[in-house]
Design an enzyme around this catalytic site. Structure first.
Site, short mmCIF file in Angstrom:
data_model
loop_
_atom_site.label_atom_id
_atom_site.label_comp_id
_atom_site.label_asym_id
_atom_site.label_seq_id
_atom_site.Cartn_x
_atom_site.Cartn_y
_atom_site.Cartn_z
N SER A 50 0.77 -1.17 0.04
CA SER A 50 0.03 0.01 -0.02
C SER A 50 0.94 1.20 -0.04
O SER A 50 1.60 1.63 -1.10
CB SER A 50 -1.07 0.01 1.17
OG SER A 50 -1.99 1.00 1.12
N LYS A 102 -0.46 -4.34 -2.95
CA LYS A 102 -2.02 -3.77 -2.47
C LYS A 102 -2.14 -2.40 -2.94
O LYS A 102 -1.73 -1.28 -2.50
CB LYS A 102 -2.08 -3.90 -0.91
CG LYS A 102 -3.31 -3.79 -0.34
CD LYS A 102 -3.89 -2.06 -0.02
CE LYS A 102 -5.07 -2.20 0.68
NZ LYS A 102 -5.66 -0.72 0.72
N GLN A 141 -9.39 2.49 -0.04
CA GLN A 141 -10.64 2.21 0.67
C GLN A 141 -11.13 3.51 1.42
O GLN A 141 -10.23 4.46 1.71
CB GLN A 141 -10.27 1.32 1.62
CG GLN A 141 -10.33 -0.07 1.47
CD GLN A 141 -9.09 -0.71 0.76
OE1 GLN A 141 -7.99 -0.39 1.46
NE2 GLN A 141 -9.46 -1.23 -0.58
#
Length: 523
Positions: free
Chosen positions: A289, A314, A318
């Protein structure tokens, strides 16, 4: 929560999730009504008593699981624990602890925190909390947190057992805001190279990084190793702010895009404080991420070298959405792209999806042990923005310099020693038993780091301890893991005597990715 409220939340969630570009508003309402009608019928007519709340949560989880691996539901009682590390602080007494022989053992005291101010030390054992005996009661970690944490300004009274002291010592501690540090370690490797290990991208990470970098530069560091191995990510804004240290104002760091969210560019906000020095980023298969955002930008702009192994992959963004009962979902709304256009997210919902098998698959296929096993399609090759070097898409960040994982010490004995917690319990017992001698022999870390050696008698103690814990001796396997275990024994002793920063100063001395990073800077 009432049945009507549950139905309302499920209806609202389903209304959001089932809406697609091809679906009309009327179809969305029909699907939402079907879910509401189902829950109504189950509640009114089903043959047995049903927990409608659990049924609703299960339906939410199942719906989100069908979407992607990172859209998730978080119950209200788990929201605080999930978000606390990223907020950067909590309210409590400022200690880290473990349980040793059914007693709360203080591993480390937060510098400047409430416990340190009252005189509590590493190695102290908590016997009572607010006059209630907790030693020997089998108290669980979650219950310990509940007893020691509380509102800032409130008081907790603990009685401490300390080696060398007769009887119990009583401390009145006033709870305060306790920082959760995202930088685990920073130090000068040599006269020119500084090292910073960042474990997450939390609300406090940018300031922590700036402070550490300022100290290292003041001490003469001209080059930097930023260790993002094992860093699972955090806030995208923090990743962009931190990456801005290495770029000119206005340079693209990352952009996001989704079907219902137009492209959004994240640019370096200001002229960076480390735009010139040599830079190496350490990553591995657990870097994800926000870590991949930073590594991708550094690589795409040819600002530094990426050393290690391909990152996790990743790259889904979100958004947190809260229900009325304080539970929440994290719903994927767009995807991360590096400045060259590479999509960070690796494939999912496929037959050979790594999400089902994870790092084990990479180990089995040989990716973690040999660079040549990584196969990249020509369509996933990109050119960096300054030097035109070839970089790779397809999920995750592929390093410029590959460092294979060291599996020489892996065997059944070693895995059980760590996996069953035997090694951790041994270290706790060893330091507890030898703390006074260790503190006298090694008053400062520098002395410990230069002179302390793990003796053969200590290794025998470890094997004896493991045998008492139910792990039979395996002399050949122990010999295979011996050197690695010696390194980690020394590292964890350093952690328990000082802090986690000293742990990394020990283990980095033999960490292959770190050593390669230093080697590349020195070249």
């Amino acid at each position: 929560m009432t049945g009507k409220k549950i139905l309302l939340y499920v209806v609202l969630l389903v209304s959001v999730l089932v809406t697609g570009k091809a679906q009309s508003r009327k179809q969305t309402e029909q699907n939402a009504y079907k879910m509401a009608q189902l829950f109504d019928w189950v509640g009114r007519y089903y043959v047995d008593t049903v927990n409608i709340g659990k049924l609703a949560e299960d339906a939410i989880r199942k719906t989100l699981k069908e979407l992607d691996p990172h859209s998730v539901y978080i119950p209200k009682d788990e929201v605080l624990a999930m978000t606390e590390p990223l907020r950067g602080s909590f309210e409590g007494i400022g200690i880290s602890f473990s349980t040793l022989n059914d007693t709360i053992l203080i591993i480390s005291v937060v510098p400047g925190g409430p416990s340190e101010k009252t005189g509590i030390r590493n190695g102290d054992k908590i016997i009572t909390i607010d006059q209630d005996t907790v030693a020997g009661k089998g108290i669980k970690t979650m219950d310990i947190h509940k007893r020691l944490r509380g509102k800032k300004g409130s008081e907790v009274i603990v009685e401490i057992l300390r080696k060398g002291e007769k009887g119990l010592l009583t401390f009145h501690i006033i709870r305060d805001k306790i920082p959760i540090h995202s930088i685990a370690s920073y130090y000068k490797v040599n006269k020119d190279i500084g090292y910073i290990r960042l474990t997450r991208f939390s609300a406090s990470s940018k300031k922590e990084f700036d402070d550490a970098l300022k100290i290292l530069k003041k001490e003469g560091a001209k080059s930097l190793i930023l260790d993002l191995t094992g860093n699972g990510g955090g806030y995208i804004d923090v990743a962009v702010q931190l990456a801005s240290n290495f770029f000119d104002k206005g340079q693209l760091i990352v952009y996001t895009e989704g079907d219902k969210n137009k492209r959004l560019n994240y640019m370096a906000a200001s002229g960076g404080s480390f735009k010139k020095g040599k830079l190496v980023i350490m990553i591995d298969e657990n870097s994800a991420s926000a870590s991949e955002i930073v590594a991708g930008a550094i690589q795409d702009w040819d600002r530094g070298l990426i050393v290690g192994r391909r990152s996790f992959g990743k790259g889904l963004v979100q958004r947190e959405m809260f229900f009325g009962d304080s539970s929440m979902i994290r719903l994927t709304i767009s995807r991360y792209h590096t400045p060259t256009g590479r999509m960070i997210q690796k494939p999912y919902h496929t037959e050979d999806s790594e999400y089902d098998k994870g790092v084990y698959t990479r180990l089995q296929t040989g990716e973690l042990t040999g660079e040549t096993t990584i196969k990249i399609a020509d369509s996933l090759k990109f050119k960096t923005l300054v030097e035109g070097r070839t970089v790779y898409g397809g999920g995750g960040i592929t390093p410029d310099i590959f460092v294979p994982v060291d599996t020489a010490h892996y065997n059944d004995y070693y895995n059980k020693l760590l996996g069953k917690g035997i090694f951790s319990r041994f270290i706790l017992n060893y330091v507890d038993k030898n703390r006074l001698r260790l503190e006298q022999d090694y008053p400062v870390f520098e002395t410990f780091n230069k002179k302390f050696q793990v003796s053969e008698s200590t290794l025998k103690e470890l094997q004896d301890f493991a045998q008492k814990e139910g792990l039979e001796r395996q002399p050949e396997q122990f010999a295979q893991s011996k050197n690695y275990l010696k390194l980690w024994i020394k590292g964890y002793i350093a952690r328990d005597l000082w802090s986690i920063s000293e742990l990394y100063q020990v283990i980095n001395q033999e960490d292959p990715i770190f050593l390669k990073a230093v080697d590349e800077i020195q070249k």
